[in-house]
Motif scaffolding. Sequence first.
Motif, short mmCIF file in Angstrom:
data_model
loop_
_atom_site.label_atom_id
_atom_site.label_comp_id
_atom_site.label_asym_id
_atom_site.label_seq_id
_atom_site.Cartn_x
_atom_site.Cartn_y
_atom_site.Cartn_z
N GLY A 33 -10.76 52.78 43.22
CA GLY A 33 -9.31 52.94 43.25
C GLY A 33 -8.94 53.72 44.49
O GLY A 33 -9.47 54.80 44.73
N VAL A 34 -8.05 53.15 45.29
CA VAL A 34 -7.62 53.82 46.53
C VAL A 34 -6.14 54.14 46.37
O VAL A 34 -5.32 53.23 46.18
N VAL A 35 -5.79 55.42 46.43
CA VAL A 35 -4.41 55.85 46.23
C VAL A 35 -3.84 56.36 47.55
O VAL A 35 -4.38 57.32 48.13
N ALA A 36 -2.79 55.71 48.03
CA ALA A 36 -2.18 56.11 49.30
C ALA A 36 -1.42 57.42 49.15
O ALA A 36 -0.93 57.74 48.06
N HIS A 37 -1.31 58.18 50.26
CA HIS A 37 -0.59 59.45 50.20
C HIS A 37 0.91 59.24 49.95
O HIS A 37 1.58 60.13 49.44
N GLY A 38 1.45 58.07 50.33
CA GLY A 38 2.87 57.81 50.11
C GLY A 38 3.18 56.35 50.35
O GLY A 38 2.28 55.56 50.65
N THR A 58 0.18 48.14 35.89
CA THR A 58 0.99 47.99 37.12
C THR A 58 2.45 48.37 36.91
O THR A 58 3.20 48.49 37.87
N ILE A 102 -11.55 50.74 36.06
CA ILE A 102 -10.75 49.64 35.54
C ILE A 102 -11.06 48.38 36.32
O ILE A 102 -11.62 48.43 37.43
N ARG A 105 0.21 64.36 41.13
CA ARG A 105 0.24 62.91 41.31
C ARG A 105 -1.13 62.38 41.72
O ARG A 105 -1.59 61.35 41.23
N PHE A 111 -6.63 44.36 43.64
CA PHE A 111 -5.45 44.36 42.78
C PHE A 111 -4.47 45.40 43.30
O PHE A 111 -4.88 46.46 43.78
N GLU A 112 -3.17 45.10 43.20
CA GLU A 112 -2.15 46.01 43.71
C GLU A 112 -1.44 46.75 42.58
O GLU A 112 -1.08 46.14 41.57
N LEU A 113 -1.24 48.05 42.76
CA LEU A 113 -0.44 48.85 41.84
C LEU A 113 0.64 49.55 42.66
O LEU A 113 0.55 50.75 42.93
N LYS A 150 3.61 50.67 42.13
CA LYS A 150 4.39 51.79 41.58
C LYS A 150 3.67 53.13 41.72
O LYS A 150 4.31 54.18 41.68
N ILE A 151 2.36 53.09 41.86
CA ILE A 151 1.65 54.35 42.12
C ILE A 151 0.99 54.31 43.51
O ILE A 151 0.14 55.15 43.82
N ALA A 152 1.39 53.36 44.32
CA ALA A 152 0.90 53.26 45.70
C ALA A 152 -0.63 53.18 45.76
O ALA A 152 -1.28 53.83 46.58
N CYS A 185 -3.13 59.74 39.42
CA CYS A 185 -3.27 58.37 39.93
C CYS A 185 -4.74 58.00 40.10
O CYS A 185 -5.14 56.87 39.80
N VAL A 237 -6.74 54.79 37.91
CA VAL A 237 -7.48 53.62 38.43
C VAL A 237 -8.99 53.78 38.28
O VAL A 237 -9.76 53.03 38.87
N VAL A 251 3.19 51.18 35.29
CA VAL A 251 3.16 52.63 35.06
C VAL A 251 3.73 53.38 36.26
O VAL A 251 3.42 53.07 37.41
N GLU A 252 4.60 54.36 35.97
CA GLU A 252 5.10 55.25 37.02
C GLU A 252 4.66 56.67 36.73
O GLU A 252 4.55 57.08 35.57
N VAL A 253 4.40 57.40 37.80
CA VAL A 253 3.85 58.75 37.69
C VAL A 253 4.77 59.70 38.44
O VAL A 253 5.13 59.43 39.59
N ASN A 263 -6.68 48.63 43.75
CA ASN A 263 -7.95 48.71 43.04
C ASN A 263 -8.85 47.59 43.53
O ASN A 263 -8.46 46.42 43.56
N PRO A 268 -5.82 45.62 36.72
CA PRO A 268 -4.91 46.62 36.14
C PRO A 268 -3.82 46.00 35.27
O PRO A 268 -3.15 46.71 34.52
N VAL A 315 -12.47 45.64 43.01
CA VAL A 315 -13.64 45.43 42.15
C VAL A 315 -14.71 44.77 43.00
O VAL A 315 -14.49 43.73 43.61
#
Lengths: 466, 108
Positions: B28-33, A293, A277, A266, B64-66, B68-70, A270, A274, A295-297, B73, A280, B75
């Motif tokens: 892009g910053v991806v949270a652990h959960g 936005t 980009i 994951r 920007f918020e994503l 579904k993948i936590a 993930c 990102v 998209v599910e992983v 983003n 998104p 810019v």
Amino acid sequence: MPRNGTRAVTLRIGNGAGFLGDWLDAPRRLVEATRLDYLTLEYLAELTLSILARVREKDPTRGYAADFLDVLSSLIPALAAQPQLKIVTNAGGMNPLACAAAAGKILHDAGLGDTTIGVVTGDDLLGRLDELAAAGHDFAHFDTGEPLVALGKPIVSANAYLGAPPIVEALASGARIVITGRVADASLTVGPAMHEFGWRWDDWPRLAQASVAGHLIECGAQVTGGYSNTWRDLDLANVGYPIAELEADGSVTITKPDASGGAVDRRTVCEQLVYEIGDPRHYLTPDVDVDFTTVEVEEIGADRVTVRGASGQAPPDTLKVSIAYRDGYTASGQLLVIGRDAVERSRACAAIVFERLRAAGIEPEATNIECLGAGEGVPGVLAANANATEVMLRIAVRDPRREAVERFTREIAPLITGGPAGLAGYAAGRPEVRPVFAYWPARIARDAVQVRVDVRAAGDWTATPR
Amino acid sequence: MANEANTAVLGDIAHARSGDKGNHANIGVVAHGPAEYALLVTRLTADRVAEFFAPLGPARVERFELPKIAALNFVLYDVLAGGASRSLRIDTQGKLLGTAILDLELPA
């Protein structure tokens, strides 16, 4: 329009290169470790074409990603042993025809002269800029809206981002190897998917899924554990390059060869989703406007991640154009500086360089001094370490005058004997003076771009006049 | 996760990657959960990121918020001192920003 495919089984597309300069052995290792239907090789970053344009200027038989020829040579045994394997690459750079001629010779000499090579051209607008300007295309800057005519600086390259259709056309005409110039990175994957599955060109969800797959694998190892902060846990020396498995319904799974290094999970997927980009909700390619936005992983197994839910809509009726222009010259020099006062000492060195330049009547338009090791890699953001006892001093200048930059490159070596003690690292000689290629992003109407596809046997490409 | 003082260092709850588009950079910053993502949504604002990278002089920062993948983003406009080829920095393409941001302390 090419014939539609009706593939029912999984399509496996691997990517063996993420930029010009990537690991030469990766493509061979990938096709030897796993069975691929397509190998993609991506070589063109934003400014790579301007560098290749300069190469072509000096030698009209070059200007493509020469690394591809070494890679192709390494792939000969796999191409001979695996009849299903096809290659799609943007290695053509600024000279796809010359690339095909060189590739054709390699294949011909290896006894694979009947391999068909398809070449996509028409992205290169450099020779058409006057004609297009006369027809009213202003190439207004993406951000500022300024028309190109206001720039007044020499343009070195201008390339439209083509989409998947010409790749599909080449494949449908029997090409086993497709060589393009500038196409959208994701289109290298979308092309094979469209050819194999025969989706409609307005099937936005499937085009979006294939584009996400292409985006995820386009940077090679960056989705398989490369450039990761979990590097400690990974065997990156043997990192496996990525594979996208696509199904007819648009399902996508990202994976890598068994027994290779790295990871696909994951986190890696993930992070790459990102990567580079903007908004998104609108990842624009010539094929589809993708919404990331939705998209599910999901991790579905060891080094297997499923990506679903990408949505999309019709892309704009314009194509992005990447223009590069000459904007003076630049050079940078480095010296290693040690001592309890290394930071102060390195600043003194830089001061000497600039005082001597001033005495010679030269004040460069732009200068930068970095004490690397003292927290200046991200200046003002990283914690500063004023007590570093060893730093790499890096001095860089930019100026419209080549001779001013040239003079700068001569002012670093004298510090070795005439500056403070504790300096080393000048064995590499004077820094190189490089031209600056500045970037001008623009758009053009699709119908102004004349795309051509030419498919011939490798042996016939060798005789191509370039 | 957040410590007793209810502050956290970003690198404890998320990972990140950065790159360039011309003179702009994205992180892009991806949270652990999901819990960590919720924390980021309220605390890792565009203003906080702009403040953290202020020494690099971004013209503005957009978030920007994503969900579904936590991930978030960011810019950072005109932050690369000219970008690839033109910038005089060692990090012409903003590749270091994604690692640098992990040191950001999230406000309580």
